[in-house]
Motif scaffolding. Structure first.
Motif, PDB file in Angstrom:
ATOM      1  N   LEU A 346       0.865  -1.179   0.000  1.00 34.58           N
ATOM      2  CA  LEU A 346       0.000   0.000   0.000  1.00 34.58           C
ATOM      3  C   LEU A 346       0.901   1.228   0.000  1.00 34.58           C
ATOM      4  CD1 LEU A 346      -2.540  -1.233   2.702  1.00 34.58           C
ATOM      5  CD2 LEU A 346      -2.561  -1.636   0.240  1.00 34.58           C
ATOM      6  N   ASN A 347       0.855   1.981  -1.070  1.00 36.94           N
ATOM      7  CA  ASN A 347       1.761   3.112  -1.236  1.00 36.94           C
ATOM      8  C   ASN A 347       1.056   4.413  -0.875  1.00 36.94           C
ATOM      9  OD1 ASN A 347       2.261   1.319  -4.159  1.00 36.94           O
ATOM     10  ND2 ASN A 347       3.783   1.331  -2.528  1.00 36.94           N
ATOM     11  N   THR A 348       1.667   5.116   0.065  1.00 35.02           N
ATOM     12  CA  THR A 348       1.102   6.375   0.528  1.00 35.02           C
ATOM     13  C   THR A 348       1.852   7.533  -0.101  1.00 35.02           C
ATOM     14  OG1 THR A 348       0.692   5.257   2.611  1.00 35.02           O
ATOM     15  CG2 THR A 348       0.418   7.621   2.607  1.00 35.02           C
ATOM     16  N   SER A 398      -1.550   4.399  -4.118  1.00 29.19           N
ATOM     17  CA  SER A 398      -1.667   3.316  -5.077  1.00 29.19           C
ATOM     18  C   SER A 398      -1.436   2.007  -4.348  1.00 29.19           C
ATOM     19  CB  SER A 398      -0.625   3.507  -6.188  1.00 29.19           C
ATOM     20  OG  SER A 398       0.668   3.597  -5.620  1.00 29.19           O
ATOM     21  N   ILE A 399      -1.608   0.918  -5.067  1.00 28.30           N
ATOM     22  CA  ILE A 399      -1.265  -0.400  -4.541  1.00 28.30           C
ATOM     23  C   ILE A 399      -0.284  -1.010  -5.528  1.00 28.30           C
ATOM     24  CG2 ILE A 399      -2.127  -2.698  -3.941  1.00 28.30           C
ATOM     25  CD1 ILE A 399      -4.741  -1.383  -3.046  1.00 28.30           C
ATOM     26  N   HIS A 486      -9.043  -2.536  -1.431  1.00 31.53           N
ATOM     27  CA  HIS A 486      -8.596  -1.157  -1.226  1.00 31.53           C
ATOM     28  C   HIS A 486      -8.359  -0.835   0.232  1.00 31.53           C
ATOM     29  CE1 HIS A 486     -12.692   0.060   0.159  1.00 31.53           C
ATOM     30  NE2 HIS A 486     -13.127  -0.776  -0.765  1.00 31.53           N
ATOM     31  N   SER A 487      -7.705   0.286   0.440  1.00 33.80           N
ATOM     32  CA  SER A 487      -7.615   0.850   1.782  1.00 33.80           C
ATOM     33  C   SER A 487      -8.988   1.397   2.139  1.00 33.80           C
ATOM     34  CB  SER A 487      -6.597   1.990   1.814  1.00 33.80           C
ATOM     35  OG  SER A 487      -6.739   2.723   3.021  1.00 33.80           O
ATOM     36  N   MET A 497      -5.771   4.290  -3.959  1.00 31.51           N
ATOM     37  CA  MET A 497      -5.254   3.108  -3.256  1.00 31.51           C
ATOM     38  C   MET A 497      -6.292   1.991  -3.329  1.00 31.51           C
ATOM     39  SD  MET A 497      -3.674   2.805   0.595  1.00 31.51           S
ATOM     40  CE  MET A 497      -2.393   4.035   0.483  1.00 31.51           C
ATOM     41  N   MET A 498      -6.513   1.533  -4.559  1.00 29.41           N
ATOM     42  CA  MET A 498      -7.557   0.543  -4.817  1.00 29.41           C
ATOM     43  C   MET A 498      -7.188  -0.221  -6.080  1.00 29.41           C
ATOM     44  SD  MET A 498     -11.684   1.067  -4.786  1.00 29.41           S
ATOM     45  CE  MET A 498     -11.942   2.210  -6.119  1.00 29.41           C
TER      46      MET A 498
END
Ligand code: C2O
Ligand code: CU
Length: 504
Positions: A346-348, A398-399, A486-487, A497-498
């Protein structure tokens, strides 16, 4: 469309940002307002097998604050509790908003065609029927709007409600089941209120980065309310419907919570715990013993945030006065994976992304770039911010460095497969991770023991560090209606983020 956005949350978008107040100040400001906790209206569909939901806007006064523009199902804020039987149920959905809405059945195992995700928008004025075949045991699920890029704003405005699946056997289990008396639904949400007491969604770039956090806690749309309970065992069905906040629920008087159910259903036996962590999208059912007749306060440990007060009314009839020792059959052993192992990072935002190239590759198709960017802009615009404020970071949500693209299927899974998924949050903090159309078991959390909260069947899990789950894919989702993962920090989800997959 822009007008529609204003319509749902007009006051929310228009009010100048006041920032989050301190809890102590807020508590003084709002002290003295004590009302009895109300339940969402109950729609008992066990006989009729029909539910009708109408997405609408409204005005809601929270406490003695100025009225806020809100949205809900069949009412001005939030929606009714749907009490559903097993078997066929027909949902009749109407959209009285001025923008698209969806109704996603979070926690129901239904095929992609009726899952109500971002591929199934219901246009303004349109009526939609969804046939739900419910083949799950008793559990607490929920429904909420899931329009891509608008999920956070919609849920915040109030487009959410709970679902109880019932098999009618709770008396045999010794579980309380009198709605609003010994069986309480608690929809826990934080919201940001300005000095006039109006609910605002003044989203800043920081809010997108951390997820939006409010300065007051609402339970069932009320704040500072007191739950009145009988002098016995009380069942709490807790839904965290906050956009981003994770709660660490506890009773400072040392009172235990006895966990009886997770997202996916009942546990074999109650499991006592002093603290209950619940992240956005998760549900938990607990029993609490009030037979001492004393009142109690439930707080969230981090920051000592008051959540809900309880007071015992000795006049209320006590039906259940001891904890059941057996509720459900033992959980089956965790299934062995017979498919591939998949890893999800999970990219923040804020520089956590290394492989920008991958996302930019998608950008070459034009559409995905436009989608992600456009939604980000709309959120920032709504807050009255200038478009120049760091919208550059939005692509970093993003993921596996792939920003959500509705036109890209991330993978396909043959129906009936069991897979191991390893999800890591990286440096970006903790994220609730949700998968549509499945239930899973948590087998490892950051290399350690699985927390009590994750001991049963789940569809949403808080990932801190790295979490390993075993997922069964028993329901189908065609390319036109894929399942999402997703988050459940909704600002992150909307920012990309999905991902999505098909099963068949
Ligand atoms: Cu609670 Cu994808 O949803
Ligand atoms: Cu996130």
């Amino acid at each position: 469309m822009q007008i529609g956005r204003r319509e749902v949350l007009g006051a929310l978008g228009g009010v100048a940002a006041t920032g989050a107040g301190l809890w102590t100040i807020e508590r003084r400001l709002w002290a003295g307002e004590r009302a009895r906790l109300a339940m969402p209206p109950l729609v008992d569909a066990r006989e009729s097998r029909k539910v009708a939901l109408r997405a609408q806007t409204g005005r809601t006064r929270f406490g003695s604050g100025a009225p806020s523009l809100t949205a809900g199902f069949n009412q001005s804020f939030l929606g009714p509790t749907l009490l559903l039987p097993q078997g066929e149920v027909e949902a009749d959905i109407r959209n009285a908003l001025e923008e698209d809405v969806t109704v996603h059945w979070h926690g129901l195992l239904v095929p992609g065609e009726v899952d109500g995700g971002p591929h199934d928008p219901i246009a303004p004025g349109i009526r939609r029927r969804a046939a739900l075949a419910i083949a799950q045991g008793p559990l607490l699920a929920w429904y909420h709007s899931h329009v891509h890029g608008a999920t956070a704003r919609h849920v915040y405005a109030g487009l959410a409600g709970t679902i109880q699946i019932s098999d009618g056997l709770d008396d045999d289990r010794g579980l309380p089941s009198r709605y609003g008396i010994d069986d309480l639904t608690l929809i826990v949400q934080d919201r940001r209120f300005d000095e006039a007491g109006r609910m605002v969604y003044d989203l800043t770039p920081t809010d997108i980065l951390n997820g939006f956090h409010g300065n007051r806690i609402l339970v069932n749309g009320q704040f500072g309310a007191t739950a009145v309970v009988p002098r016995g065992i009380v069942r709490l069905r807790i839904l965290n419907a906050s956009n981003a906040r994770t709660y660490t629920l506890l009773f400072p008087d040392g009172r235990k919570m006895h966990l009886t159910g997770t997202d996916g259903g009942l546990l074999p036996q109650p499991r006592a715990t002093g603290v209950l962590r619940i992240s956005s999208g998760e549900r938990a059912e607990v029993l609490v013993d009030f037979s001492d007749g004393a009142g109690a306060q439930m707080i969230s440990g981090r920051g000592e945030i008051p959540i809900l007060d309880f007071t015992v009314d000795p006049g209320l009839a006590v039906r259940i006065d001891r904890l059941p020792d057996r509720i459900a059959p033992d959980l089956p052993p965790v299934p062995e994976p017979d498919g591939p192992t998949r890893r999800f990072a999970l990219n923040t935002g804020g520089g956590a992304v290394q492989g920008r190239g991958a996302a930019q590759g998608e950008d070459a198709q034009g559409h995905s770039h436009g989608e992600g960017h456009g939604h980000g802009q709309a959120l920032v615009d709504m807050a009255g911010e200038t478009a120049s404020t760091s919208s550059h970071d939005l692509h970093d949500f993003s993921i596996n460095n792939r920003v959500y693209d509705p036109n890209r299927t991330d993978f396909h899974i043959p129906k009936g497969t069991t897979e191991r998924w390893i999800i890591s949050g990286g440096a970006g903090g903790e994220h609730p991770f949700h998968i549509h159309g499945v239930q899973f078991r948590v087998v490892d959390e950051a290399g350690g023991m699985v927390r009590i909260e994750n001991s049963g069947w789940k569809d949403t899990v808080l990932v801190a560090g790295q979490t390993e789950i075993i997922v069964r894919f028993d329901h189908s989702a065609p390319p036109e209606f894929p399942y999402m993962y997703h988050s459940h920090i909704l600002e992150h989800e909307d920012a990309g983020m999905m991902g999505q997959f098909t099963v068949g």
